[in-house]
Scaffold this active site. Structure first.
Site, PDB file in Angstrom:
ATOM      1  N   ALA A  66      -4.199  -2.628  -6.103  1.00  0.00           N
ATOM      2  CA  ALA A  66      -5.094  -1.865  -5.333  1.00  0.00           C
ATOM      3  C   ALA A  66      -7.120  -1.794  -5.994  1.00  0.00           C
ATOM      4  O   ALA A  66      -6.126  -1.618  -6.948  1.00  0.00           O
ATOM      5  CB  ALA A  66      -4.757  -1.661  -3.976  1.00  0.00           C
ATOM      6  N   GLY A 111       0.194  -3.143  -5.726  1.00  0.00           N
ATOM      7  CA  GLY A 111      -0.236  -3.846  -4.511  1.00  0.00           C
ATOM      8  C   GLY A 111      -0.082  -4.838  -4.186  1.00  0.00           C
ATOM      9  O   GLY A 111       0.031  -6.351  -4.192  1.00  0.00           O
ATOM     10  N   GLU A 114       3.486  -5.820  -4.230  1.00  0.00           N
ATOM     11  CA  GLU A 114       3.813  -5.502  -2.874  1.00  0.00           C
ATOM     12  C   GLU A 114       3.783  -7.277  -2.703  1.00  0.00           C
ATOM     13  O   GLU A 114       4.518  -7.712  -1.830  1.00  0.00           O
ATOM     14  CB  GLU A 114       2.544  -4.583  -2.751  1.00  0.00           C
ATOM     15  CG  GLU A 114       3.249  -2.960  -2.741  1.00  0.00           C
ATOM     16  CD  GLU A 114       2.233  -2.226  -2.204  1.00  0.00           C
ATOM     17  OE1 GLU A 114       1.464  -2.136  -2.558  1.00  0.00           O
ATOM     18  OE2 GLU A 114       3.002  -1.291  -1.638  1.00  0.00           O
ATOM     19  N   GLU A 134       1.664   3.447  -8.737  1.00  0.00           N
ATOM     20  CA  GLU A 134       0.752   4.316  -7.635  1.00  0.00           C
ATOM     21  C   GLU A 134       1.119   5.836  -7.991  1.00  0.00           C
ATOM     22  O   GLU A 134      -0.206   6.535  -7.638  1.00  0.00           O
ATOM     23  CB  GLU A 134       1.268   4.242  -6.139  1.00  0.00           C
ATOM     24  CG  GLU A 134       0.532   2.829  -5.896  1.00  0.00           C
ATOM     25  CD  GLU A 134       1.744   1.570  -6.545  1.00  0.00           C
ATOM     26  OE1 GLU A 134       2.495   2.055  -6.642  1.00  0.00           O
ATOM     27  OE2 GLU A 134       1.467   0.663  -5.313  1.00  0.00           O
TER      28      GLU A 134
END
Ligand code: CAA
Length: 260
Positions: A66, A111, A114, A134
């Protein structure tokens, strides 16, 4: 909403979607998440698309996570919306009615991992590195990583990757069950497109049945899952493609599937 951060190319029934922010290692900001969502919705609708390959621009990253700069300015309420936006996209990909292959051409972090885990198959370059870093940002995975990693690779691997935040190389990722194949970086596109072409020539209704049975059936208890599998199996007896596939076998010829 513009779909500029996502490039689209079609080749013989395969749609190739490329996250295109190479100067930010293809990090997922809100605009990119929305563009990916629109791109997958369009691919789901388009009957000419039989399989989808998802990758990142450049040679360095699939998706490095992200967008950290964008997250830095979010409030808690906005952070919740950001997580839900990402989770909705991942679920859309996971529930696509046609197979989605992640072509992991470099870093797949946060992300990015993911995103790869929401795809149905993952082909990684031997140079790729995958992880959920993270915690190093004072965060937890927010686009479904804790749940999909747990389900794909088990609790030990999920806790190892999420607690330590240290990425693993492609070979270790394969040992953990996180990626299906590891290939030399120079062969990644050819190998991935070979698999995508095989899927594009396969029986679309049967592929959809497999995706439904494994993805949705796999989220039920065994008894419900088995019933769901039987329902998919029975439904396919109504398809022309099932008659074609079984006739072709009996007649010793190659089947031609028509998605009917
Ligand atoms: N968000 C925003 N920008 C990113 C980014 C990210 N996730 N990853 C890389 N970039 C940017 C860098 O800031 C840099 O931009 P500038 O040139 O403008 O400074 C550019 O991409 C190139 O990156 P680096 O200079 O850092 O490249 P490097 O080769 O030195 O390092 C890397 C590569 C190890 C992947 C490093 O970029 C890195 O650690 N990136 C962050 C990885 C990460 O923590 N991902 C998880 C994000 S959180 C998340 O995803 C939450 C969630 O679950 C929803």
């Amino acid at each position: 909403m513009t779909d500029m951060p996502v490039l689209r190319r079609d080749a013989d029934g395969v749609r190739i979607l490329t996250v295109d922010r190479p100067d930010k290692l293809n990090a997922l900001d809100r605009q990119t998440l929305a563009a990916l969502d629109a791109a997958f919705a369009a691919a789901a609708e388009d009957a000419a698309v039989r399989a989808i390959v998802l990758t990142g621009s450049g040679t360095k990253a699939f998706v490095a996570g992200a967008d950290i700069a964008e997250m830095n300015a979010l409030t808690a309420i906005e952070g919740r919306e950001f997580s839900l936006l990402g989770q909705r996209l991942m679920r859309r990909i996971e529930r696509m009615p046609k197979p989605v292959l992640a072509m992991v051409n470099g870093y797949a972090l946060g992300g990015g991992l993911e995103l790869a885990m929401a795809c149905h198959l993952r082909i990684a370059a031997d140079s790729a590195r995958l992880g959920q870093p993270e915690v190093n940002l004072g965060l937890v995975p927010g686009f479904g990583g804790t749940q999909r990693l747990l389900r794909l690779a088990g609790r030990a691997a999920a806790l190892e990757l999420c607690l330590l935040g240290t990425p693993v190389d492609a070979t270790r990722a394969q040992q953990l069950g996180l990626v299906n194949r590891v290939v030399p970086a120079a062969d990644l596109e050819a190998e991935t497109m070979k698999l995508a072409a095989q899927l594009a020539a396969s029986a679309p209704l049967a592929l959809r049945g497999v995706l439904d049975a494994v993805v949705v059936g796999g989220e039920c208890g065994l008894e419900e899952g088995l019933q769901f599998e039987t329902a998919q199996f029975a439904l396919l007896f109504a398809s022309e493609d099932m008659r074609e596939g079984t006739s072709a076998f009996v007649e010793k010829r190659k089947p031609l599937f028509r998605n009917r």
